[in-house]
Design a protein around this motif. Structure first.
Motif, mmCIF file in Angstrom:
data_model
loop_
_atom_site.group_PDB
_atom_site.id
_atom_site.type_symbol
_atom_site.label_atom_id
_atom_site.label_comp_id
_atom_site.label_asym_id
_atom_site.label_seq_id
_atom_site.Cartn_x
_atom_site.Cartn_y
_atom_site.Cartn_z
ATOM 1 N N ARG A 33 0.832 -1.209 0.000
ATOM 2 C CA ARG A 33 0.000 0.000 0.000
ATOM 3 C C ARG A 33 0.862 1.253 0.000
ATOM 4 N N ASP A 43 -0.663 4.638 0.590
ATOM 5 C CA ASP A 43 -1.978 5.209 0.856
ATOM 6 C C ASP A 43 -1.896 6.377 1.829
ATOM 7 N N THR A 54 0.548 -2.531 -5.016
ATOM 8 C CA THR A 54 -0.794 -3.124 -5.102
ATOM 9 C C THR A 54 -1.868 -2.060 -5.005
ATOM 10 N N SER A 55 -1.666 -1.088 -4.115
ATOM 11 C CA SER A 55 -2.642 -0.018 -3.930
ATOM 12 C C SER A 55 -1.940 1.328 -3.843
ATOM 13 N N ALA A 57 -3.612 4.795 -3.089
ATOM 14 C CA ALA A 57 -4.948 5.301 -2.817
ATOM 15 C C ALA A 57 -4.940 6.453 -1.829
ATOM 16 N N ALA A 75 -4.475 -0.895 -7.949
ATOM 17 C CA ALA A 75 -5.561 0.081 -7.985
ATOM 18 C C ALA A 75 -5.023 1.467 -7.663
#
Length: 528
Positions: free
Chosen positions: A441, A443, A463-464, A466, A488
């Motif tokens: 992450r 994030d 993977t992320s 965000a 994402a």
């Protein structure tokens, strides 16, 4: 000289009190013989139940030799100034001189309280400790060494420095041996602790707290290690480091280590943690052969632990200057391992360490405040790290041209988490992954005024990505290039990010990109 013995009795139960021996030398005299005479008495009579306190009368004295401390003894130097007059000897040593033949944790329950220890610019370490258990320095000031440590400790189970001051230690460029640490956590090998018997005897239960370090090469740490015998259970807390010439705290082959709430000012590197290094690492069999003490520690490559439990938390770091001992860039926090594709060649400073990946793993870097002229936080060959809640700000004063990053993951640093960090004015990228690195992450980070990308992947994976906010970036808010993969990319706010909000090219993949707010970019999203 006065002798006082205390013995308290309560009913049928006796409680032992310590024995205090006072030493009253003439002001300005050489006290080595007078004090040693009382230390020798303690050596013969002190026990765990009846410890001896050797208390020297306050004043200024010369020290023309080494004071030798043994078990169950406290040397109380409160109000005492000692100045070394013999260049070739330590001022204080645990154990015998010149050679100590003990093995194991032989000397126990030793303290030095107070005192101003002036090494007079000599090249012998002021205080040396080896083959010991439960040693404590309290309120001691140690200073004025040239090409020598101020304190050197090895093969000790339980070492504490509390409320001490270490300052004015010089390491010259022409020195034959590198001795940058004010407190060196060392190993019992002849190359480094020549007056003690060599042995694979792990350092553990180390506490350095409430101490002040100023004008020293490095404050506390190690540049030596025994392969597969880590230093363990370490706490470096609430210390202040000012005007270091290298990393203020630099550790090598540590586990279960907490470095927290320290203040580091005007130093080229803040906190550095290596698993191994290209020099200074020795094989257990070398120490075993030198000291003729058997060891069960393997000299072969062993896969590192998945959780080495390195915690770097709540430190305040301000960088300045250039590291004069290591070819390293300015960085607030660095944690890394080495992937040796072939065995090292044995030389005077290292053994032939076997090939293998000596990665760092299990790192927590949280709530640190870093003002940097180079990098903020860097991981190299590091796995399973959490980097969260850190505040990183770049300053232009004293900085050099080059690519510098707020948070950088490189050399296959994998399975890491980067969340909730604030990065202001990064020279190049705010958060940058390269060299087959990965993050589960990225994030909730905030990045302002990036010199190139807010967040960048180069030959790496996330993977992320965000809920980050990038406010101004010269080229791109989020960049995914050179065969990188982003899972994402969602919920990010990208403001005034130059050519692109989100950019992906060069055989890279973005599995999903949605719910992002892009304002002020020439092109909000470009995925090729």
């Amino acid at each position: 000289m006065a002798l006082s013995v205390g013995l308290l009795c309560f009913g049928a139960t006796a409680a032992f009190a310590d024995t205090t021996i006072r030493v009253n030398p003439k002001q300005g005299s050489d006290v080595v013989k007078a004090v040693q005479k009382k230390l020798d008495k303690a050596h013969k009579k002190a026990t765990a139940k009846n410890k001896y306190i050797i208390k020297v009368k306050p004043g200024a004295y010369k020290l023309g030799g080494t004071l030798k401390l043994y078990s169950n003894t406290t040397l109380d130097l409160t109000g005492v100034k000692l100045k070394a007059t013999k260049k070739t000897s330590n001022m204080i040593k645990v154990g015998d001189t010149p050679q100590d033949k003990k093995k194991g944790y032989a000397y126990k329950n030793i303290s030095i309280v107070g005192g101003d220890i002036d090494n007079a610019g000599h090249s012998s370490t002021a205080i040396v400790i080896g083959h010991a258990k439960n040693v404590k320095l309290s309120g001691v000031a140690v200073h004025n060494s040239k090409n020598a440590h101020l304190v050197e400790v090895a093969g000790t189970n339980g070492f504490t420095a509390d409320g001490c001051t270490f300052y004015d230690q010089v390491q010259t460029k022409k020195a034959k041996v590198a001795t940058p640490e004010a407190i060196q956590i060392d190993i019992l090998v002849k190359k480094h602790m020549k007056t003690y018997r060599s042995e694979v005897l792990p350092m553990k239960k180390i506490v350095v707290k409430n101490c002040t370090f100023r004008n020293v090469p490095r404050g506390v740490g190690s540049h030596t290690a025994v392969l597969n015998s880590p230093v363990s259970n370490v706490k470096i807390q609430n210390n202040t480091f000012t005007d270091c010439k290298s990393g203020a705290i630099q550790v090598l082959n540590y586990e279960n280590c907490v470095i927290e709430n320290n203040v580091i000012n005007n130093s080229p590197r803040g906190i550095v943690s290596y698993t191994v290094n290209k020099k200074g690492v020795f094989l257990a069999k070398t120490l075993s052969k030198e000291g003729k003490v058997k060891t069960k520690v393997s000299s072969k490559y062993k896969k590192p632990k998945a959780n080495q439990k390195i915690v770097i938390r709540g430190n305040t770091i301000s960088l300045a200057g250039t590291d004069i001992y290591a070819e390293a860039e300015n960085e607030g926090i660095f944690v890394g391992g080495f992937d040796f594709k072939k065995a090292l060649k044995k030389n005077a400073s290292t053994d032939a360490i076997p090939k293998g990946n000596y990665y760092a793993s299990g790192i927590t870097i949280v709530d640190n405040t870093i003002t940097t002229i180079g990098h903020g936080i860097r991981l190299s060959d590091a796995r399973n790290a959490t980097i969260t809640g850190n505040n990183i700000a770049f300053q232009s004063a004293g900085s050099k041209a080059g690519d510098f990053y707020g948070i950088q993951l490189t050399n296959a640093s994998t399975n890491n988490v980067v969340t909730g960090n604030s990065i202001a004015n990064p020279r190049t990228n705010g958060i940058f992954l390269l060299g087959n690195s990965s993050a589960a992450r990225i994030d909730g980070n905030t990045i302002a005024n990036a010199g190139k990308y807010g967040i960048g992947l180069q030959g790496s994976t996330a993977t992320s990505i965000a809920n980050n906010k990038v406010d101004k970036a010269k080229e791109c808010g989020i960049s995914v290039i050179k065969s990188s993969t982003a899972g994402a990319i969602t919920g990010n706010t990208l403001l005034s990010t130059g050519s692109y909000g989100v950019y992906a090219k060069n055989n890279s993949k973005v599995r999903s990109c949605s719910g992002n707010t892009v304002v002020g970019a020439n092109r909000p999203v470009f995925i090729q």
